[in-house]
Write a protein that holds these residues in place. Structure first.
Motif, mmCIF file in Angstrom:
data_model
loop_
_atom_site.group_PDB
_atom_site.id
_atom_site.type_symbol
_atom_site.label_atom_id
_atom_site.label_comp_id
_atom_site.label_asym_id
_atom_site.label_seq_id
_atom_site.Cartn_x
_atom_site.Cartn_y
_atom_site.Cartn_z
ATOM 1 N N LEU A 398 14.609 155.750 53.711
ATOM 2 C CA LEU A 398 13.499 154.804 53.592
ATOM 3 C C LEU A 398 12.617 155.135 52.386
ATOM 4 N N LEU A 399 11.704 154.231 52.093
ATOM 5 C CA LEU A 399 10.716 154.418 51.035
ATOM 6 C C LEU A 399 9.324 154.458 51.640
ATOM 7 N N LEU A 400 8.472 155.306 51.082
ATOM 8 C CA LEU A 400 7.058 155.326 51.437
ATOM 9 C C LEU A 400 6.258 154.973 50.193
ATOM 10 N N PHE A 401 5.508 153.883 50.286
ATOM 11 C CA PHE A 401 4.634 153.473 49.184
ATOM 12 C C PHE A 401 3.184 153.750 49.549
ATOM 13 N N THR A 402 2.421 154.235 48.579
ATOM 14 C CA THR A 402 0.984 154.439 48.732
ATOM 15 C C THR A 402 0.267 153.739 47.589
ATOM 16 N N ILE A 403 -0.783 152.999 47.924
ATOM 17 C CA ILE A 403 -1.657 152.415 46.893
ATOM 18 C C ILE A 403 -3.021 153.065 47.047
ATOM 19 N N LYS A 404 -3.403 153.864 46.086
ATOM 20 C CA LYS A 404 -4.721 154.501 46.091
ATOM 21 C C LYS A 404 -5.684 153.584 45.363
ATOM 22 N N ASN A 405 -6.877 153.392 45.922
ATOM 23 C CA ASN A 405 -7.875 152.462 45.365
ATOM 24 C C ASN A 405 -7.320 151.034 45.345
ATOM 25 N N TYR A 406 -6.751 150.623 46.477
ATOM 26 C CA TYR A 406 -6.075 149.323 46.556
ATOM 27 C C TYR A 406 -7.073 148.167 46.574
ATOM 28 N N ASP A 407 -6.554 147.001 46.218
ATOM 29 C CA ASP A 407 -7.276 145.744 46.401
ATOM 30 C C ASP A 407 -6.257 144.726 46.918
ATOM 31 N N ALA A 408 -6.714 143.532 47.206
ATOM 32 C CA ALA A 408 -5.833 142.521 47.804
ATOM 33 C C ALA A 408 -4.650 142.209 46.895
ATOM 34 N N ALA A 409 -4.907 142.130 45.591
ATOM 35 C CA ALA A 409 -3.834 141.782 44.661
ATOM 36 C C ALA A 409 -2.762 142.875 44.619
ATOM 37 N N SER A 410 -3.175 144.151 44.615
ATOM 38 C CA SER A 410 -2.193 145.240 44.538
ATOM 39 C C SER A 410 -1.368 145.327 45.821
ATOM 40 N N VAL A 411 -1.976 145.067 46.983
ATOM 41 C CA VAL A 411 -1.230 145.069 48.238
ATOM 42 C C VAL A 411 -0.217 143.934 48.247
ATOM 43 N N ALA A 412 -0.654 142.745 47.849
ATOM 44 C CA ALA A 412 0.255 141.592 47.833
ATOM 45 C C ALA A 412 1.416 141.841 46.872
ATOM 46 N N ARG A 413 1.125 142.439 45.733
ATOM 47 C CA ARG A 413 2.176 142.698 44.740
ATOM 48 C C ARG A 413 3.256 143.624 45.288
ATOM 49 N N LEU A 414 2.849 144.665 46.000
ATOM 50 C CA LEU A 414 3.809 145.682 46.399
ATOM 51 C C LEU A 414 4.540 145.337 47.694
ATOM 52 N N THR A 415 3.909 144.564 48.569
ATOM 53 C CA THR A 415 4.547 144.256 49.854
ATOM 54 C C THR A 415 5.382 142.984 49.825
ATOM 55 N N ALA A 416 5.247 142.176 48.794
ATOM 56 C CA ALA A 416 5.956 140.892 48.742
ATOM 57 C C ALA A 416 7.467 141.080 48.884
ATOM 58 N N GLY A 417 8.054 140.393 49.846
ATOM 59 C CA GLY A 417 9.503 140.407 50.029
ATOM 60 C C GLY A 417 10.050 141.647 50.709
ATOM 61 N N ARG A 418 9.189 142.544 51.185
ATOM 62 C CA ARG A 418 9.660 143.764 51.830
ATOM 63 C C ARG A 418 9.464 143.690 53.344
ATOM 64 N N GLU A 419 10.376 144.311 54.081
ATOM 65 C CA GLU A 419 10.233 144.457 55.529
ATOM 66 C C GLU A 419 9.482 145.758 55.801
ATOM 67 N N LEU A 420 8.265 145.653 56.300
ATOM 68 C CA LEU A 420 7.447 146.836 56.537
ATOM 69 C C LEU A 420 7.715 147.359 57.947
ATOM 70 N N LEU A 421 8.184 148.610 58.024
ATOM 71 C CA LEU A 421 8.462 149.235 59.315
ATOM 72 C C LEU A 421 7.219 149.869 59.915
ATOM 73 N N LEU A 422 6.286 150.259 59.062
ATOM 74 C CA LEU A 422 5.024 150.858 59.514
ATOM 75 C C LEU A 422 4.037 150.718 58.373
ATOM 76 N N GLU A 423 2.800 150.389 58.693
ATOM 77 C CA GLU A 423 1.766 150.306 57.659
ATOM 78 C C GLU A 423 0.461 150.862 58.176
ATOM 79 N N GLN A 424 -0.380 151.306 57.229
ATOM 80 C CA GLN A 424 -1.652 151.923 57.603
ATOM 81 C C GLN A 424 -2.598 151.814 56.420
ATOM 82 N N ARG A 425 -3.868 151.571 56.708
ATOM 83 C CA ARG A 425 -4.849 151.530 55.618
ATOM 84 C C ARG A 425 -6.143 152.222 56.030
#
Length: 436
Positions: A398-425
């Protein structure tokens, strides 16, 4: 002010010493930047040598043939030595003959491989073999730097003292400081010449019996910080193949930006989440003594890079961090009881015993999930430890992605088209686990 107080510590990673041309580039950097100040150089293993030695060790430990792989590693280092000998003639070494120092080192390596004791654990044997990568590269860098005029160049083995936690030795700071000061500080004697010491990163030794330990994968950054802390260095510079500390890996995110300046705290958090430029343990000893850390490019030594120190700065651009080869483990109580603090104590204890580090965790009423770096051997050990109390499921690759200092645009960019098995903010960090 003593010479040691003016000390610069340079750390060069595997890519910056991967061949003779790279080592000659390192020599040019030293010649143009040392400027008469004392310099301690910490080096990693050359290129992909650590990976190759890991394969060789695994073959030897499981009693399989490793001769072809070992011959390839030896040929690689001998070729670099030959190329350096032709570029930098040495009065005592014939470039058309094998360097006797390298011959001796490979004899020692072959001896250790042939005499792996079945009484040693896998991790202890690993440290005795894989540590040779840094020993070999530090010698070749030393050899190259001895050609610098008006410079006193010394080679020293590791003086870092640890406990016997194999593959992740814990530093005995008081003993290490005594050993470093006794073995290194007196070499920085002011007489107008440049004083350079080359030593190996990643490597330590057990306090009581001097058996070799290692500080963990990519531990050469940490080694540089340990030396700087113990010698009260003026600064540390890590030389990389990137322009500085970037908001993301430019190979994955071409629009990554460089942070000109960043605080210790922000950098520690990025390193903790997996930013590949700096080892997670590097910042703490530097921050404790207020020693600035610079990240600069060995491909463009004149560029400004990034300065990491105690500072205040405006909000940073979002940082994107990706960790590969992740494993998502989920634990459920066998009787459908709630996951209690007592259950968590058992699970955490087993994770610690199997030496699996938690990168992300989350619990629900009757299950608890963690994301860790994947190791088949350690995951199987964990499953055996918990088999009697929990139903355990896991997914690897699997892959683990982290966005430090995230905003709505950065979250949308990275999660688009991916199946998220677990998420946390949290307030400043967004993480998710997905399939590769």
């Amino acid at each position: 002010m003593t010479a040691a107080n003016q000390l610069q510590v340079y750390k060069f990673g595997g890519a910056s010493v991967k061949d003779a041309a790279a080592i000659l580039n390192l020599k040019r950097i030293v010649e143009t930047t040392a400027q008469g100040r004392p310099l301690l150089i910490v080096v990693s293993a050359m290129g992909k040598t650590t990976n190759a030695l890991e394969e060789i060790f695994d073959l030897a430990y499981t009693e399989r043939d490793y001769s072809t792989q070992l011959a390839a590693v030896e040929m690689y280092h001998n070729q670099v030595s030959t190329d350096l000998g032709k570029a930098l003639p040495h009065p005592y070494i014939n470039p058309n003959e094998l360097d006797p120092e390298l011959v001796a080192l490979f004899k020692e390596l072959a001896y250790r491989l042939a005499n792996l004791s079945p009484s040693k654990t896998y991790d202890e044997g690993y440290d005795q073999v894989v540590s040779f990568g840094e020993t070999l590269s530090s010698y070749l860098v030393y050899y190259a730097l001895t050609s610098i005029s008006n410079a006193n160049v010394y080679h020293r083995g590791s003086t870092i003292v640890t406990d016997a936690t194999w593959r992740e030795g814990k530093v005995h700071w008081e003993e290490t400081e005594k050993k470093i000061r006794a073995g290194i500080q007196d070499l920085f004697l002011p007489n107008g010449d440049t004083h350079i010491i080359v030593t190996e990163g990643f490597v330590g030794s057990v306090k009581d019996d001097h058996r070799t330990t290692t500080l963990g994968r990519e531990g050469s950054d940490y080694s540089a910080a340990i030396f700087a802390y113990c010698l009260r260095a003026e600064s540390v510079t890590i030389w990389k193949d990137v322009a500085g500390l970037l908001s993301a890996d430019p190979k994955l995110f071409p629009d990554a930006v460089r942070y000109p300046e960043i605080s210790y705290q922000e950098t520690i958090e990025m390193a903790y989440y997996g930013a590949s430029v700096i080892h997670p343990k590097t910042l703490k000893p530097l921050a404790e003594r207020g020693i600035p850390l610079r990240v600069r490019s060995f491909l463009d030594p004149g560029a400004p890079g990034t300065l990491i120190h105690n500072c205040q700065h405006p909000a940073l651009a979002p940082a994107f961090i990706r960790k590969t080869e992740q494993c998502l483990l989920s634990f459920e109580s066998k009787d459908f009881a709630f996951i209690s603090e007592e259950n968590l104590e058992v699970i955490f204890g087993a994770l610690a015993q199997a030496r699996l580090k938690i990168n992300l965790m989350q619990n629900s009423a009757i299950s608890f999930s963690v994301c860790t770096d994947f190791s088949e051997r350690r995951v199987q050990q964990l499953l055996a430890l918990l088999a009697g109390q929990f139903r355990t499921h896991y997914n690897a690759g699997l892959l683990l992605f982290t966005i430090k200092n995230y905003d709505a645009a950065s979250v949308a960019r990275l999660t688009a088209g991916r199946e998220l098995l677990l998420e946390q903010r949290t307030r400043s960090t967004f993480q998710f686990v997905c399939r590769g």
